[in-house]
Structures are given as structure tokens and as C-alpha cells.
Design an enzyme around this catalytic site. Structure first.
Site, PDB file in Angstrom:
ATOM      1  N   LYS B  73       0.912  -1.052  -0.093  1.00  0.00           N
ATOM      2  CA  LYS B  73       0.022  -0.165   0.087  1.00  0.00           C
ATOM      3  C   LYS B  73       0.850   1.154  -0.025  1.00  0.00           C
ATOM      4  O   LYS B  73       2.153   1.265   0.458  1.00  0.00           O
ATOM      5  CB  LYS B  73      -1.035  -0.090   1.328  1.00  0.00           C
ATOM      6  N   SER B 148      -9.811   1.549   2.805  1.00  0.00           N
ATOM      7  CA  SER B 148      -9.124   2.326   2.001  1.00  0.00           C
ATOM      8  C   SER B 148      -7.628   1.450   1.335  1.00  0.00           C
ATOM      9  O   SER B 148      -7.111   2.105   0.446  1.00  0.00           O
ATOM     10  CB  SER B 148      -8.207   3.093   2.897  1.00  0.00           C
ATOM     11  N   SER B 172     -10.205  -1.379   6.784  1.00  0.00           N
ATOM     12  CA  SER B 172      -9.397  -1.045   5.516  1.00  0.00           C
ATOM     13  C   SER B 172      -8.793  -2.200   4.668  1.00  0.00           C
ATOM     14  O   SER B 172      -8.515  -1.831   3.402  1.00  0.00           O
ATOM     15  CB  SER B 172      -8.500   0.117   5.504  1.00  0.00           C
TER      16      SER B 172
END
Lengths: 93, 473
Positions: B73, B148, B172
Site C-alpha cells: 500500500k 482504504s 481498510s
């Protein structure tokens, strides 16, 4: 309803700046969010009792001198630097 | 090769059936032709690192992740590489050091090939708030991948890597895993180091793996877990071999179902999958135990008070002085702060900073922040009490399948999507999302299991059973 004055105060605390238009839009959204958050107000809990992780002594590292990030690496991403320091405009006359 | 997961990829490379270089090249090719915007940047040194890894393997290296291509990420640091947390304010930021999790992957032999798109500063559940454009769901390009960690989940689902890392502050990792049909784990708070991970809400943030299978996930968490001198919140507990808990029977296992969750689930798209899995577990010898979490419905407001309060402090560091981007209009120090932040942050981030300052400001602090912390303690107590009567707790991950792009533009509507995921963060409990069936549009839906602190092995045991036997019913 949260007042425009209160929003301006929050902007000051947040170091943000909204336009008049943004402020009005924000006012509506923010009210809905505050209503949503206010659901907790009727809950019967002892506010003095909150969960905080306590640091255990064995978690602490030995107090040894070790190399840290070199200065040039620390300021690597600074938008303005001078003589190995973060540079900002003059703040005093 | 690129349809394979972590374990198969590693085994084929170690057996000499293919090379790390050729697998990495194949993934890079696929990323270049991808239309989902899951990946923000392929790292320039990926192929060279793969070549080096092939040499290392030839001379006997047998790391747990030998040669496995992984995507991280955009909020996880690797020295010398960009990490922007999906934000304009960090667009040109270059990491000064490597995060503990990235280092652990590298040490185990993984090749970090790219960084994945995400909601700005991990604030959101759709990856629509990224400054770098939205990511699309690979199963249906008109829908969100979740967030997310939407880029991370979409990348695995689209076969752009063997596995990925996400971060999870309120769901997330698990919610995008559900929307993309992947396995996602939020480990116990304190199981995995956050050193070198761009912070959102530090008392809730955890890093975890997103994978194609439960077994892959177990292997990755074995690698990632452990105490870290650079993250005081990590526990000095021995890391278990989670892969030893696969392929087990679940007879007699006590599965807690929460009365309040049953009520919330009624009428949701996820209800059918939730009821089906209960029947499935019962048919396979597990005991379904009804439990209660009396304050469960307040977990969302608690989360949306605590997380923004912490975010406000964490994001104070982006001041136009230390990290790359300074407003060109700023004439004095005060303007540097205000204009750099106003230009650099997107609207959801601004909203949460303002909300955080609101709940922390004098006059509201006791009514919101302190009350939320007290409720957090209460919820934690209620979950720990519930675990006296069951081994794991079952609940849906999301309210349904992935929704259409732009469908949740009202912030409160979007926040309500997190009702099933935030409990694990508020209590620090470990939680797995594992695919179970599809929704009305034939898109994936995952169920969650929660376990007591540091009992990730129970999650892998039950989820592995579900994954391997769900077709049989």
C-alpha cells in the site's frame, strides 16, 4: 447547528482555510456527522474509565547510543533547506 | 504463473520450474495493461532485484517468500522510493528509511514490485478519495474496490501480484478484501510493527496481508509478526507458525453469533451469506452460540470520534516545512502552514481533521472524546466477556457487495458501511475476512471471524476450513 464562527475557529485550530462556499457546504455535512457522533451521549458509562495501554518496563529498550538517521537524510524531503536545517521565512524582525 | 498465490509461486521458483525474473516480468506486463488504476507505480528496480533473487536461490536461499512478487500500500515506506498515502501533500515524498514490514518481506525473499492506490491517508472505504484517481473493482469496472486498501485488494484480485499488504484502521483491509473476493487479515493490535507506516489513528492502525487463500495469508502473517524495538506497541510474544493450523477439523468449535449483529443484518444484501454460513458451520459440527455485545451499535460513533481525534494529531506534521510540498503563495510561516495544508489535503482528510479538532476542543472534550474512550473500554470488556463462551465470533464484513462508483457521496452514509469492521480496531482483536458466496449481482461477499487477542491461529483454522469446504455445504 454549528455556526460559521465555530467553523472558522476549527479552521484556525486545523491550520486550514475554507472559502465561503466550502464553509457552507461543510456546515451541512458537519452537522450530520455531529448528530451521528452524538448517539453516544445517552450511553451510561463511567467516563473516568477509559482503556489506555500501559507501557511495561520490559518494553523499554536499553539506553544505548546508536546511529540515527544522518542529517542529510532527515532533511531529504524538506521543500526548503539551508546549511543542513529546515528553512522557513523570517519570523522576527 | 500469475494466477498463482504466494505458496505455489514460491514452490515453483524454488523447484526451478520458473524464475523470479520471469514471474516479475509477467506481472509488470499485466500491470501495464491494467485498467483498474490499482497500481500507482512499478518500482524501477523490481527486475534487477528479481535477477539477484534468482542468483541467491541458485546458491541455496530458501526464504519463506523466496522470489514472491508483492505489492504494498502507498503508505508503507521502502527507502529511496515514493510513498504518498494517496495524497497530493506527499506526492514527491521519498522514504528516508524502510518500514519494518517491508524489511521483513525483503528478508524472507519477497520482491516488492509496486505500490498500490489507496484512499487519501487511509480515510475512506472506496479508494475514491485518492488524489491519484479512483481505483476500479476488477470484477466490475463500474464499482468501487472498497478501501482504504482498495488498490492492494484489487491488485491481488486482478493478478497483478501474488499478494499485497494493506493497513486497517477501521476495516481498510477486510472490506476491500470482501469487495474483491480476497482473504484479508487485520492482526491483533501489537502483533505487527507499524514502524515506517504513515500513521492515521495510531491506537487503531495495523498492517496486514491480502491474499488469494487463507494458507497464503497465514504464511505472510508469520513473516510480518513480531516485536519491534521501533514500535513500542508491539508485544514480546513468540510468533506462532500459523500455517500449522490449516487443514483442521472444526467439530465442537464454538462460534459466537451476536444478537445485535443479527438485528443489523436483517434486510441487508449480506444477510443470505450470513445465514448460509451459520448453517454450513453447524452442518460441519461447529456449535453456534448466541452472545450479546450490548453496546455494539455505538461502535461506529465511537470510531468516528477516536479515529479523527488521533488523525488530527498525526497529520499535524504535514506543515509545509518537513515533507516536500510547500504552497508557492505562502509569504510567512503561518501562511506556509495554512496554504500548504489547504492545497495539499483533499476534502475527506480536511473533514476528519476538523472533526478531530472539534471533539478535542474545550467544551466538547468530555462529551465526545472522553465518552468515546470510556465506551471503547466498555466494548472491549463486552467482547472479552463474550469470548468466555465461544472460540471465535462470526459476522458479515460489509453490508453487501461492492457498490457503484460515486454511490456513497454523503459522508455519514459512507461511515455507516463500517458497522461490522470497526469493532476489531476499537477492541484490538484480530479479525479475518474470508469470501463466502456472492451477492445479488454475483459479486463476492466475505464473512468475518474475530478471535481473542493474539489468537490469530483460530482465525486461520476456521477460515481455512470454510475456504476448503464451502462448496460441499
Amino acid at each position: 447547528m454549528i455556526s460559521i464562527e465555530e467553523i472558522k475557529h476549527l479552521e484556525e485550530l486545523s491550520k486550514l482555510q475554507f472559502s465561503e462556499e466550502e464553509r457552507e457546504k461543510f456546515q451541512k455535512e458537519f452537522d450530520a456527522i455531529i448528530d451521528f457522533a452524538s448517539q453516544i451521549s445517552n450511553a451510561d458509562v463511567d467516563s473516568g474509565k477509559s482503556f489506555i495501554k500501559t507501557i511495561k518496563m520490559q518494553d523499554l529498550r536499553e539506553d544505548e547510543i546508536k546511529p540515527s538517521l544522518p542529517q542529510d537524510q532527515v532533511i531529504l524531503n524538506a521543500p526548503s533547506k539551508k546549511k543542513g536545517c529546515f528553512a522557513v521565512p523570517k519570523i522576527m524582525d | 504463473m500469475i494466477n498463482l498465490g504466494v505458496i505455489e509461486t514460491r514452490d515453483k521458483i524454488l523447484a526451478g520450474e520458473t524464475t523470479c525474473e520471469s514471474v516479475v516480468l509477467e506481472y509488470i506486463q499485466k500491470i501495464k495493461s491494467s485498467k483498474t488504476n490499482a497500481v500507482l507505480e512499478v518500482f524501477a528496480d523490481a527486475v534487477d532485484l528479481a535477477k539477484e533473487m534468482d542468483k541467491k536461490i541458485k546458491s541455496g536461499f530458501k526464504g519463506k517468500l523466496a522470489g514472491v512478487p508483492i505489492i504494498i500500500k502507498d503508505n508503507i515506506l521502502v527507502k529511496g522510493k515514493h510513498a504518498s498515502a494517496g495524497s497530493l501533500i506527499l506526492k514527491d515524498y521519498i522514504a528516508e528509511y524502510t518500514s519494518t514490514v517491508a524489511q521483513k518481506l525483503i528478508d524472507a525473499g519477497a520482491i516488492i514490485i509496486a505500490r498500490a492506490n489507496m484512499d487519501e491517508f487511509a480515510m475512506g472505504g472506496s479508494t475514491e478519495t485518492s488524489y491519484f484517481g479512483k481505483t476500479l473493482n476488477p470484477h466490475d469496472l463500474t464499482r468501487v474496490p472498497g478501501g482504504s486498501s482498495g488498490g492492494s485488494a484489487a491488485a491481488v484480485a486482478e493478478n497483478l501480484c501474488a499478494a499485497s499488504l494493506g493497513t486497517d484502521t477501521g476495516g481498510s483491509i477486510r472490506q476491500p478484501s470482501s469487495y474483491c473476493g480476497m482473504v484479508g487479515v487485520k492482526p491483533t493490535y501489537g502483533r505487527v510493527s507499524r514502524f515506517g507506516v504513515i500513521a492515521y489513528a495510531s491506537s487503531l492502525d495495523q498492517v496486514g496481508p491480502i491474499t488469494k487463500s487463507v494458507a497464503d495469508n497465514a504464511l505472510l502473517l508469520e513473516v510480518l509478526s513480531g516485536a519491534d524495538i521501533n514500535d513500542e506497541t508491539t508485544e514480546h510474544l513468540q510468533v506462532e507458525e500459523y500455517t500449522n493450523y490449516l487443514n483442521q477439523d472444526i467439530k465442537g468449535m464454538k462460534i459466537g453469533v451476536v444478537k445485535q449483529v443479527d438485528n443489523i443484518t436483517k434486510g441487508l444484501d449480506t444477510e443470505k451469506n450470513y445465514n448460509d454460513i451459520k448453517t454450513f458451520l453447524k452442518n460441519n459440527g461447529a456449535d453456534i452460540v448466541e452472545i450479546e455485545i450490548p453496546h455494539l451499535e455505538l461502535v461506529l460513533p465511537v470510531y468516528y470520534i477516536i479515529a479523527p481525534a488521533e488523525a488530527t494529531s498525526n497529520l499535524a506534521r504535514y506543515d509545509g516545512v518537513k515533507y516536500t510540498r510547500r504552497s508557492e503563495d505562502a509569504k510567512n510561516l503561518e501562511e506556509i502552514y495554512k496554504k500548504s495544508r489547504t492545497e495539499g489535503f483533499g476534502s475527506e482528510v480536511k473533514r476528519r481533521i476538523m472533526l478531530g479538532n472539534y471533539v478535542l476542543s474545550s467544551g466538547y472534550f468530555d462529551a465526545y472524546y472522553n465518552k468515546a474512550r470510556a465506551l471503547q473500554a466498555k466494548l472491549r470488556e463486552e467482547y472479552l466477556d463474550a469470548f468466555k463462551n465461544c472460540d471465535v465470533i462470526l459476522m458479515p464484513t460489509a453490508t453487501g457487495e461492492a457498490y457503484k462508483l460515486g454511490a456513497k457521496s454523503n459522508p455519514v452514509d459512507a461511515y455507516k458501511e463500517d458497522i461490522f469492521t470497526v469493532s476489531a480496531n476499537i477492541t484490538g482483536l484480530p479479525c479475518i475476512a474470508v469470501p463466502y458466496g456472492v451477492g445479488p449481482n454475483n459479486l463476492p461477499i466475505a464473512m468475518q471471524f474475530l478471535a481473542p487477542h493474539f489468537e490469530e491461529k483460530r482465525l486461520y483454522k476456521i477460515a481455512d476450513f470454510v475456504e476448503k469446504n464451502k462448496e460441499a455445504k
